[in-house]
Design a protein around this motif. Structure first.
Motif, PDB file in Angstrom:
ATOM      1  N   ASP A 154      15.949  62.340  39.253  1.00 15.05           N
ATOM      2  CA  ASP A 154      15.781  61.453  38.112  1.00 15.05           C
ATOM      3  C   ASP A 154      16.171  60.023  38.444  1.00 15.05           C
ATOM      4  N   VAL A 155      17.183  59.861  39.288  1.00 13.15           N
ATOM      5  CA  VAL A 155      17.569  58.507  39.714  1.00 13.15           C
ATOM      6  C   VAL A 155      16.489  57.915  40.609  1.00 13.15           C
ATOM      7  N   ALA A 156      15.956  58.718  41.517  1.00 14.17           N
ATOM      8  CA  ALA A 156      14.886  58.245  42.396  1.00 14.17           C
ATOM      9  C   ALA A 156      13.665  57.826  41.602  1.00 14.17           C
ATOM     10  N   ALA A 157      13.359  58.568  40.526  1.00 11.12           N
ATOM     11  CA  ALA A 157      12.203  58.216  39.699  1.00 11.12           C
ATOM     12  C   ALA A 157      12.461  56.954  38.895  1.00 11.12           C
ATOM     13  N   ARG A 158      13.691  56.774  38.466  1.00  6.18           N
ATOM     14  CA  ARG A 158      14.039  55.605  37.654  1.00  6.18           C
ATOM     15  C   ARG A 158      14.085  54.332  38.502  1.00  6.18           C
ATOM     16  N   TRP A 159      14.531  54.487  39.744  1.00  8.67           N
ATOM     17  CA  TRP A 159      14.662  53.326  40.626  1.00  8.67           C
ATOM     18  C   TRP A 159      13.960  53.611  41.947  1.00  8.67           C
ATOM     19  N   PRO A 160      12.645  53.580  41.977  1.00  6.27           N
ATOM     20  CA  PRO A 160      11.921  53.902  43.219  1.00  6.27           C
ATOM     21  C   PRO A 160      12.176  52.855  44.299  1.00  6.27           C
ATOM     22  N   TRP A 161      12.293  53.334  45.535  1.00  5.71           N
ATOM     23  CA  TRP A 161      12.462  52.431  46.674  1.00  5.71           C
ATOM     24  C   TRP A 161      11.273  51.486  46.785  1.00  5.71           C
ATOM     25  N   ASN A 162      11.490  50.380  47.476  1.00  3.94           N
ATOM     26  CA  ASN A 162      10.376  49.528  47.875  1.00  3.94           C
ATOM     27  C   ASN A 162       9.472  50.367  48.783  1.00  3.94           C
ATOM     28  N   ARG A 163       8.279  50.695  48.312  1.00  2.00           N
ATOM     29  CA  ARG A 163       7.426  51.650  49.024  1.00  2.00           C
ATOM     30  C   ARG A 163       7.022  51.166  50.410  1.00  2.00           C
ATOM     31  N   ARG A 164       6.851  49.864  50.573  1.00  2.00           N
ATOM     32  CA  ARG A 164       6.455  49.343  51.881  1.00  2.00           C
ATOM     33  C   ARG A 164       7.576  49.472  52.902  1.00  2.00           C
ATOM     34  N   SER A 165       8.820  49.591  52.417  1.00  2.00           N
ATOM     35  CA  SER A 165       9.965  49.502  53.313  1.00  2.00           C
ATOM     36  C   SER A 165      10.685  50.818  53.544  1.00  2.00           C
ATOM     37  N   ALA A 166      10.702  51.690  52.531  1.00  2.00           N
ATOM     38  CA  ALA A 166      11.567  52.855  52.600  1.00  2.00           C
ATOM     39  C   ALA A 166      11.220  53.772  53.767  1.00  2.00           C
ATOM     40  N   VAL A 167       9.956  53.797  54.146  1.00  2.00           N
ATOM     41  CA  VAL A 167       9.544  54.719  55.198  1.00  2.00           C
ATOM     42  C   VAL A 167      10.248  54.417  56.515  1.00  2.00           C
ATOM     43  N   ASN A 168      10.663  53.169  56.736  1.00  2.00           N
ATOM     44  CA  ASN A 168      11.283  52.847  58.028  1.00  2.00           C
ATOM     45  C   ASN A 168      12.592  52.075  57.902  1.00  2.00           C
ATOM     46  N   SER A 169      13.159  51.974  56.695  1.00  2.00           N
ATOM     47  CA  SER A 169      14.413  51.243  56.555  1.00  2.00           C
ATOM     48  C   SER A 169      15.525  52.051  55.901  1.00  2.00           C
ATOM     49  N   LEU A 170      15.265  53.302  55.545  1.00  2.00           N
ATOM     50  CA  LEU A 170      16.342  54.200  55.137  1.00  2.00           C
ATOM     51  C   LEU A 170      17.038  54.728  56.393  1.00  2.00           C
ATOM     52  N   ALA A 171      18.309  55.040  56.274  1.00  2.04           N
ATOM     53  CA  ALA A 171      19.123  55.388  57.443  1.00  2.04           C
ATOM     54  C   ALA A 171      18.497  56.500  58.272  1.00  2.04           C
TER      55      ALA A 171
END
Length: 453
Positions: A154-171
């Motif tokens: 529910d938190v992920a849905a409420r605050w979605p990551w920057n889609r262009r970035s999350a694929v290669n900038s999450l730990a």
């Protein structure tokens, strides 16, 4: 498909806000636009959900022309010409000179990447969302790269990551520094200096954009200036036509290299930054570029963050809105150093929360406060600035650049630098996969050549 940052009906609401912020009278223009059915609320992400019809779009273009023709406000306190701005600068910075330590240049490049990478996944997510993401995963206060591990749905849905970035900038996904405009522009500045020398012009910068930057990799004021170049305008006119983003953050993210090649000379760094900035920005947008270039000039030779902040303030028109903003924010951050960061953010939001999240003044305030609060420590400083929201990757990059140079690459925490693998990706031709060590070496050669000239 909706093209962003260029459609007249999307630009006009931003222009009404920008003109009012500058003290220009646009209420009659706003009434005409609203009466015709246009929205006076600026689109958050660059485009309205529904395109305007041909008549409304034509009216928007007409009203943008009228706004462009309005007299400029604040010319006495916010001079435009470099000669007038330079007249307020001190005769000497008091900083040490000479070629910069290669390790500190390397630290500047690495720090810029680390801070940018930290902020990438949460770009566009507001401050409350950033905190909820971190608290829901037991990672508050921020102390490392963002991760999706353990994030409730529910938190992920409420605050979605920057889609262009999350694929290669999450730990869990980082494998080298991914492409970002905050690094692309630094690479381009390096290329301009290597190709044209320190006497480059705004025309050289503009041509480099057209030659090396895909149009889809520039945003807000840069995209407007890019369009204006294609229409046949030349700098500085490229910054003026239908450009409501003229005092946003874009120029401020482009000028670190100009400081690094001018060690201990914030005046020379600011002059280089001015030529670059005026391709796309005016007033506060230009002041942000001067400020960062002066600070990065100091960061490679100074011993503490106060000297860096002093250097940045030394090149600003002293009565400008931008200068007042960073002085006030610096004082807030310094007063809280060693204590609670959240009240500082509360004060900054109370003061600047009405500005767009990509505006220059609110983001500069956040940078100044975080630098003063962090006292030169990279991790403390970048975590403070990114947790503050607004343009997280850009502010993280600037704060990381300065604190990285103050620290030097050899002393930066490996848990932050190791995921970069010593290299970065870029769409700027010739730079994709370049190593940070090579960038530091090329930057030092330019600095040494500048000392000799």
């Amino acid at each position: 498909m909706r093209l962003t940052w260029v459609q007249p009906e999307d630009l006009l609401p931003h222009e009404l806000v920008a003109s009012a912020d500058e003290g220009r009278e646009v209420s009659a223009i706003a009434r005409r636009w609203a009466a015709a059915g246009g929205s006076t609320v600026p689109p958050v992400s660059g485009a309205s959900p529904v395109p305007a019809g041909p008549e409304l779009r034509a009216l928007a273009a007409e009203l943008l022309d009228e706004c462009d023709a309005l007299p400029a406000a604040g010319s006495a306190t916010e001079p435009q010409a470099l000669t007038e701005i330079r007249a307020t600068w001190p005769a000497s910075s008091g900083l040490p000179g000479g070629p910069p330590d290669p390790d500190r240049l390397h630290g500047g490049w690495l720090g810029r990447a680390v801070g940018c990478l930290l902020g990438k996944p949460v770009e566009k997510i507001p401050r409350p969302g950033i905190r909820e993401i971190l608290e829901s995963t037991g990672r508050w206060p921020l102390g490392g790269y963002f991760t999706a591990a353990g994030l409730p749905a529910d938190v992920a849905a409420r605050w979605p990551w920057n889609r262009r970035s999350a694929v290669n900038s999450l730990a869990e996904n980082i494998d080298g520094m991914p492409e970002d405009d905050d690094l692309n522009f630094a690479l381009l500045a390096l290329w301009v200096l290597e190709t044209h020398g320190r006497n480059f012009t705004g025309y050289d910068v503009a041509q480099a954009w057209l030659d090396w930057l895909p149009g889809g990799r520039v945003f807000t004021a840069e995209r407007v200036a890019y369009r204006n170049l294609l229409l046949g305008l030349v700098p500085p006119a490229t910054a003026l036509r239908h450009n409501p983003f003229r005092e946003w953050i874009g120029a401020q993210i482009r000028t670190d290299v100009y400081g690094w090649v001018s060690p201990g000379r914030p005046d020379l760094a600011a002059e280089l930054a001015y030529r670059d900035a005026t391709v796309s920005h005016v007033r506060g947008g230009v002041h942000g570029a001067l400020w960062v270039a002066a600070m990065t000039s100091a960061a490679v030779v100074a011993s503490d963050v106060d000297a860096v902040l002093d250097a940045g303030e030394s090149v600003l028109p002293p009565q400008s809105r931008f200068a007042a903003t960073v002085r006030e924010a610096r004082a807030l951050g310094a007063a809280a150093a060693g204590g609670d960061w959240e009240p500082v953010l509360d004060a900054l939001y109370a003061r600047h929360g009405q500005l767009h999240w990509v505006h220059v003044r609110n983001n500069a305030a956040l940078v100044a406060a975080a630098l003063a609060y962090g006292r030169g420590d990279l991790v403390r400083s970048i975590c403070a600035v990114v947790s503050g929201g607004w343009d997280t990757d850009s502010t993280g990059a600037t704060v990381g650049s300065i604190t990285g140079a103050l620290t030097g690459a050899g002393a930066l925490p490996t848990e932050w630098t190791a995921p970069l693998r010593g290299r970065l990706r870029s769409s700027v031709a010739g730079f994709d996969g370049v190593e940070f060590a090579e960038l530091a070496d090329r930057t030092r050669k330019l600095a040494v050549a500048g000392e000799a000239s």
